[in-house]
Design an enzyme around this catalytic site. Structure first.
Site, short mmCIF file in Angstrom:
data_model
loop_
_atom_site.label_atom_id
_atom_site.label_comp_id
_atom_site.label_asym_id
_atom_site.label_seq_id
_atom_site.Cartn_x
_atom_site.Cartn_y
_atom_site.Cartn_z
N SER A 159 0.79 -1.24 0.00
CA SER A 159 0.00 0.00 0.00
C SER A 159 0.82 1.28 0.00
O SER A 159 0.23 2.37 -0.07
CB SER A 159 -0.96 0.01 1.19
OG SER A 159 -2.09 -0.78 0.92
N LYS A 162 0.04 3.62 -2.75
CA LYS A 162 -1.07 4.58 -2.69
C LYS A 162 -0.56 6.02 -2.70
O LYS A 162 -1.33 6.94 -3.01
CB LYS A 162 -1.92 4.34 -1.44
CG LYS A 162 -2.79 3.07 -1.51
CD LYS A 162 -3.67 2.97 -0.27
CE LYS A 162 -4.71 1.85 -0.38
NZ LYS A 162 -4.21 0.56 0.08
N SER A 215 -5.39 3.64 4.81
CA SER A 215 -5.08 2.73 3.71
C SER A 215 -6.33 2.08 3.14
O SER A 215 -6.35 0.89 2.83
CB SER A 215 -4.08 1.66 4.14
OG SER A 215 -3.34 1.19 3.04
#
Length: 472
Positions: A159, A162, A215
């Site tokens: 993640s 991101k 997240s």
């Protein structure tokens, strides 16, 4: 780009326990490490009602895999990441995995970075507790690389990718644009969820808060649909990575879940994070400890509470028309560096089975701002944020450097000598006055019940049939 795909159901049985592992600690015992399972660690900080974290591990993968540093003899990951441990990267029928990006003849950043060994100047004390296969400490303002290990080794970002999605979103969508979410907008959202629901109205800025602070894969999915769909957004992310000179990065999913060909490097992620921090909105969000988040459907009782004056905890309510309202809640940043490291200004957490633990952290000291990227890490003997803190301490203790983050594609190590030409123009984005001054998550303890309500909203979503694969 593969369409949204269901991951193996080996984690479905641990769905609710995984959500609680990720969110309940934030509500009851200070900032959580998201859905990163605290393998091999004491469960003292988990509520008694939470099942053991082992429940969220795949039955075919032992904790030893998550706890053991890799052997980098011979630089084995210069072309592709380590072998996957599940089926998440198996192409769908009729599709094939993309070829890995070509390995540059001359890796960017300087000759010292052309190795999988530690590159560090005199005075940089490499902490023995750092177990990440690849890491890199850099100066956010000058782009100088203070120290690194296997900076061009290819690993899965989970993640932390991101941060790239957020940059693409901020470049294409107005932060104050309001999006009314539909069931179609949430199609394909799985894994870690912030708690977005149909009928809710969210600004792009709020969705980015859910994306970066919690997240939220649901936030990633909604934002991607606003930019033309999952495939178009993945293409935009790959295009922006190429513009930055992240030549070893291939994005397969918008949310960081593993997919065919997913990879990046500590060097590339340092480029990506440094670029993201030039956007004031991004810097403000990743540096925020607590933020209100709306419930759904929009209307009475679904507003985002003020973290400094949150109302008493309450469950779902029923409006006069009979509609059930999931109230807004206080969102806590899952980056524990913010609560425990003096001068911390932001970062991002990450975890998947294949990627293991990934982390980005940044801090400011005496006017100097450093960032650290860790890929393919473990939580033993210290959690990723703690390993990042040790590397930041070592970085702040020296003024010497071993290389430079080079702006743009198709550059060579020789270009790193031309500092004035390579530095980003103007100061980078600064953190807004949204961070609480209270250390060690005391605000989370204060608003724990309200945060627990947010976790309950996520569990409601999970019960609607979303399959979990434990990851950030």
């Amino acid at each position: 780009m593969n369409p949204p795909r269901r991951r193996p159901a080996s984690r479905a049985a641990g769905l609710i326990s995984a959500v609680l592992v990720g969110l309940a600690p934030a509500a009851f015992a200070g900032p959580a490490a998201a859905v990163e399972p605290p393998i091999g660690h004491s469960q003292a900080q988990l509520p008694l009602s939470v099942p053991p974290p082992a429940a969220v591990l795949p039955s075919t993968t032992s904790s030893e895999y998550f706890d053991t540093p890799r052997d980098l003899t011979g630089c084995p990951y210069r072309t592709t990441p380590p072998a996957p441990v599940d089926a998440s990267e198996v192409p769908l029928p009729g599709q094939t995995s993309p070829a890995p990006p070509p390995v540059p003849e001359t890796p960017a950043g300087g000759e010292s970075l052309n190795s999988c060994d530690v590159a560090a100047p005199a005075g940089f004390d490499v902490p023995g507790e750092v177990t990440a296969s690849a890491w890199l400490v850099s100066d956010l303002d000058t782009g100088e690389v203070v120290a690194a290990r296997d900076p061009h080794g290819r690993y899965r970002p989970a993640s932390v990718i991101k941060t790239l999605l957020a940059s693409v979103v901020l470049d294409r969508l107005q932060a104050d644009r309001i999006i009314e979410v539909t069931d179609a907008d949430l199609q394909g959202a799985e894994g870690s969820l912030v708690g977005i629901g149909p009928g809710g109205k969210y600004s792009v800025d709020r969705l980015l808060s859910g994306l970066l602070m919690s997240s939220g894969n649901d936030a990633a999915t909604v934002l991607a649909h606003q930019m033309g769909g999952i495939e178009a957004t993945v293409e935009a992310m790959n295009a922006h990575a190429a513009e930055l000179g992240a030549e070893s990065t291939h994005v397969a999913t918008v949310n960081g879940l593993d997919g065919p060909g997913m990879m990046s490097t500590a060097y590339d992620m340092s480029l990506i994070f440094r670029d993201a921090m030039t956007r004031p909105e991004f810097a403000r969000i990743v540096g925020t400890q607590m933020s209100g988040f709306p419930g759904y459907p929009a209307g009475e009782g679904a507003g985002a509470p003020d973290p400094a004056a949150a109302p008493a905890n309450a469950g779902p309510t029923v409006r006069a028309d009979g509609s059930v309202v999931n109230p807004g809640f206080v969102l806590a940043n899952d980056n524990r560096l913010l609560y425990n490291y003096p001068g911390a200004i932001g970062g991002k957490t990450g975890f998947t089975d294949d990627a293991r633990h990934t982390f980005i952290g940044a801090a400011e000291r005496d006017g100097r701002r450093l960032a650290v990227v860790l890929l393919d890490g473990t939580r033993v003997p210290k959690a990723p944020w703690e390993q990042a803190a040790l590397l930041l301490d070592a970085g702040f203790a020296t003024d010497d450097t071993v290389g430079r983050l080079v702006d743009g594609p198709q550059t060579s190590a020789d270009d790193a000598d031309h500092a004035d030409e390579q530095l980003a123009s103007g100061p980078l984005g600064t953190v807004g006055q949204t961070r609480a001054s209270t250390a060690d998550g005391s605000l989370i303890e204060r608003y724990g019940p309200w945060l627990a309500l947010g976790a309950g909203g996520v569990i409601v979503l999970a019960g609607a049939g979303l399959t979990l694969r434990s990851r950030r």
